[in-house]
Design an enzyme around this catalytic site. Structure first.
Site, PDB file in Angstrom:
ATOM      1  N   ASP A 107      33.262 -71.848  -0.889  1.00  0.00           N
ATOM      2  CA  ASP A 107      33.759 -73.494  -1.338  1.00  0.00           C
ATOM      3  C   ASP A 107      34.497 -72.995  -3.288  1.00  0.00           C
ATOM      4  O   ASP A 107      35.573 -73.677  -3.391  1.00  0.00           O
ATOM      5  CB  ASP A 107      32.792 -74.035  -1.173  1.00  0.00           C
ATOM      6  CG  ASP A 107      32.930 -75.562  -0.903  1.00  0.00           C
ATOM      7  OD1 ASP A 107      33.481 -75.567   0.084  1.00  0.00           O
ATOM      8  OD2 ASP A 107      32.100 -76.195  -0.934  1.00  0.00           O
ATOM      9  N   ASP A 154      29.363 -79.567   3.910  1.00  0.00           N
ATOM     10  CA  ASP A 154      28.396 -79.794   2.932  1.00  0.00           C
ATOM     11  C   ASP A 154      27.667 -81.178   3.305  1.00  0.00           C
ATOM     12  O   ASP A 154      26.187 -81.299   2.312  1.00  0.00           O
ATOM     13  CB  ASP A 154      29.168 -81.187   2.092  1.00  0.00           C
ATOM     14  CG  ASP A 154      30.574 -80.576   1.483  1.00  0.00           C
ATOM     15  OD1 ASP A 154      30.781 -79.132   1.941  1.00  0.00           O
ATOM     16  OD2 ASP A 154      31.744 -80.923   1.242  1.00  0.00           O
TER      17      ASP A 154
END
Length: 534
Positions: A398, A450
């Site tokens: 990420d 997420d």
């Protein structure tokens, strides 16, 4: 459930790859400052902030969907409301690049431009719609202004928005008209509307973002609720009696359907997910977006899997629970699944057909939540050794593709992919909520990744607590749920403060993995958690 264990395992793995690899994306970017780079030269006459522009246009009086643009470092600032702006006729200069080397040439250019307006040849306040290329942004703006244009609308040569800046060698410009750029696909829509002599009117303004985003609390509740629901689904919804029931018709027990992740999964994820992300970055097109929509619809059919496991449904029709039919390629299928599957199919097809409707987000969120519940039932982390490898890898993934990739590719790969393209459907691997108080009428979004990556660890903590006889007060599940909720809150605080897309796992991994490691160490159970098998 209704399909053989080996087939189910294969489908689950395919679904896992589709969802996890395509769902890791930064929390949606917000604010006009998403265009700021802090590197372009600023001096008097070339120091405007980049602002997001709403470009409204009409073709022969028929209003079309508004487009998005960006202002230049130079030129007049646009009004913040539509009522303070004016609707003006769009014209195309010749050459289409709106380049001229002198004021005289500019006057000739504009005179030629106006010859197509036979019914009002002296209209001075029009918006010049020009294509990028052949000369600098400043030269185009000066040419349009010298010719009498009220504003300049530039069409980029790619489906993105380019920052229009000055160079160190430029003299202080004195441009008194607004200069706005739109993407290539948006420009094509305007130009196609002008074909055949149709009249196109344009109105441009730069609305301010509201201070409070009312969609975020609801999106937060959806994400936290999805993690909690998926973690306890088997125990609360399916029930121990279903999980431990003997197999029927020679089928394997449900436990054999679980896909247990291994440590090497982390490396496979990093490499494969990066390749997928780069593919979407370099080949961003309508067909690739539609491919993701098809994959999402296939996963969305798992709505029937969630509904068919409800204890209430089984108790209402006990015989239906055990009744099965044999179908080609599928084997033994329960009657409950056979009844629910067509309903789920109709629901998914309806969403795919009407995905651009104002309420399509409801169906997308429902399918997404059901898909994630299924993944968290089928895919298990056996211990925090595997969890550490997976979550730390996702954490680095990420950060790299959001913050470091701009130094290599000149733009954030993750955020660019997350925004999608103008000429295809939006990427569906997100939960989203409409911004009711936003002039742009956009959406707040959170990627499935997420929710799934921290959710795998939270679900592990719930299974570990139950297998070791722990309750909410002395277990790990409640602490990890609080940690996830806190980490997600920090994500949105960072989004508000930094005014740019945030990698949610930057906050969620420390607030979940860090919590269980710290608690395990303090309780003297870290070795058990590290080598557990649940």
């Amino acid at each position: 459930m209704a399909i053989s264990s080996s087939a189910r395992r294969g489908c689950s793995l395919a679904l896992l790859v589709s969802v996890l690899l395509l769902a890791c994306r930064a929390t949606a970017a917000a604010g006009d400052s998403e265009f700021e780079d802090g590197t372009s030269p600023k001096f008097p006459g070339c120091e405007n902030p980049f602002q997001k522009v709403k470009v409204m246009y009409w073709v022969d009086g028929d209003e079309r969907n508004s487009l998005t643009g960006i202002t230049a470092r130079f030129g007049e600032m646009l009004p913040v409301t539509a009522s303070d702006s004016q609707k003006q006729k769009a014209v195309v200069p010749s050459p289409k690049s709106s380049c001229a080397k002198s004021s005289a040439q500019a006057a000739i250019l504009w005179a030629f431009l106006m010859t197509s307006i036979t019914w009002n040849a002296c209209m001075p306040n029009s918006i010049a719609v020009a294509e990028r290329g052949e000369c600098t942004f400043l030269e185009k703006a000066k040419t349009a202004e010298s010719g009498g244009a009220a504003a300049l609308l530039l069409i980029n040569d790619e489906n993105d928005l380019q920052k229009m800046v000055c160079t160190q060698n430029d003299t202080a410009p004195d441009i008194a008209i607004p200069v706005v750029m739109v993407s290539q696909s948006a420009g094509i829509k305007i130009l196609s509307g002008m074909e055949g002599g149709a009249k196109v009117d344009i109105l441009m303004y730069s609305p301010e973002k509201p201070t409070f985003d009312g969609a975020i609390p609801f999106l937060w509740l959806m994400a936290v609720g999805s993690v909690a629901c998926a973690s306890v689904w088997t125990f609360v919804v399916v029930g121990d009696e279903d999980k431990n029931a003997p197999s029927l018709g020679g089928e394997e027990a449900p436990e054999s359907e679980v896909v247990e992740l291994k440590t090497k999964t982390a490396l496979v994820f990093i490499v494969t997910a990066s390749l997928v992300l780069l593919f979407l970055f370099f080949f961003k097109s309508a067909w690739s977006a539609w491919l993701l929509v098809v994959l999402f619809c296939l996963g969305g059919l798992q709505v029937h899997a969630c509904l068919s496991t409800f204890k209430l449904m089984h108790r209402v029709c006990e015989r239906c629970r055990e009744a099965k039919v044999t179908l080609p390629a599928l084997g033994n299928v329960t009657v409950v699944s056979l009844v629910i599957l067509p309903v789920a199919l109709i629901f998914v097809v309806s969403w795919a057909v009407h995905q651009n409707s104002p309420f399509a987000w409801v169906g997308q969120d429902l399918m997404g939540i059901c898909m994630m519940i299924l993944v968290l039932q089928v895919v298990h982390l056996p211990n925090i050794k595997v969890a550490s490898a997976l979550l730390i890898s996702a954490f680095l993934y990420d950060i790299f593709w959001v913050f470091i990739s701009p130094f290599i590719f000149n733009k954030s790969v993750m955020i660019t992919v997350a925004r999608g393209s103008d000429d295809g459907p939006s990427l569906p691997m997100v939960l989203k909520m409409p911004k009711e108080f936003d002039t742009w009428n956009g959406y707040d979004m959170i990627g499935f990744g997420d929710i799934l990556f921290p959710g795998l660890l939270v679900a592990f903590s719930f299974r570990y607590d139950r297998s070791h006889g722990k309750d909410l007060t002395d277990g790990y599940f409640l602490c990890l749920m609080i940690g996830y909720a806190f980490g997600l809150s920090c994500t949105y605080v960072g989004l508000y403060l930094m005014k740019s897309g945030q990698p949610a796992l930057l906050y969620l991994v420390p607030s979940t993995l860090g919590v269980i490691v710290t608690l395990g160490a303090r309780r003297g159970e870290l070795r058990q958690l590290w080598n557990a098998k649940v």
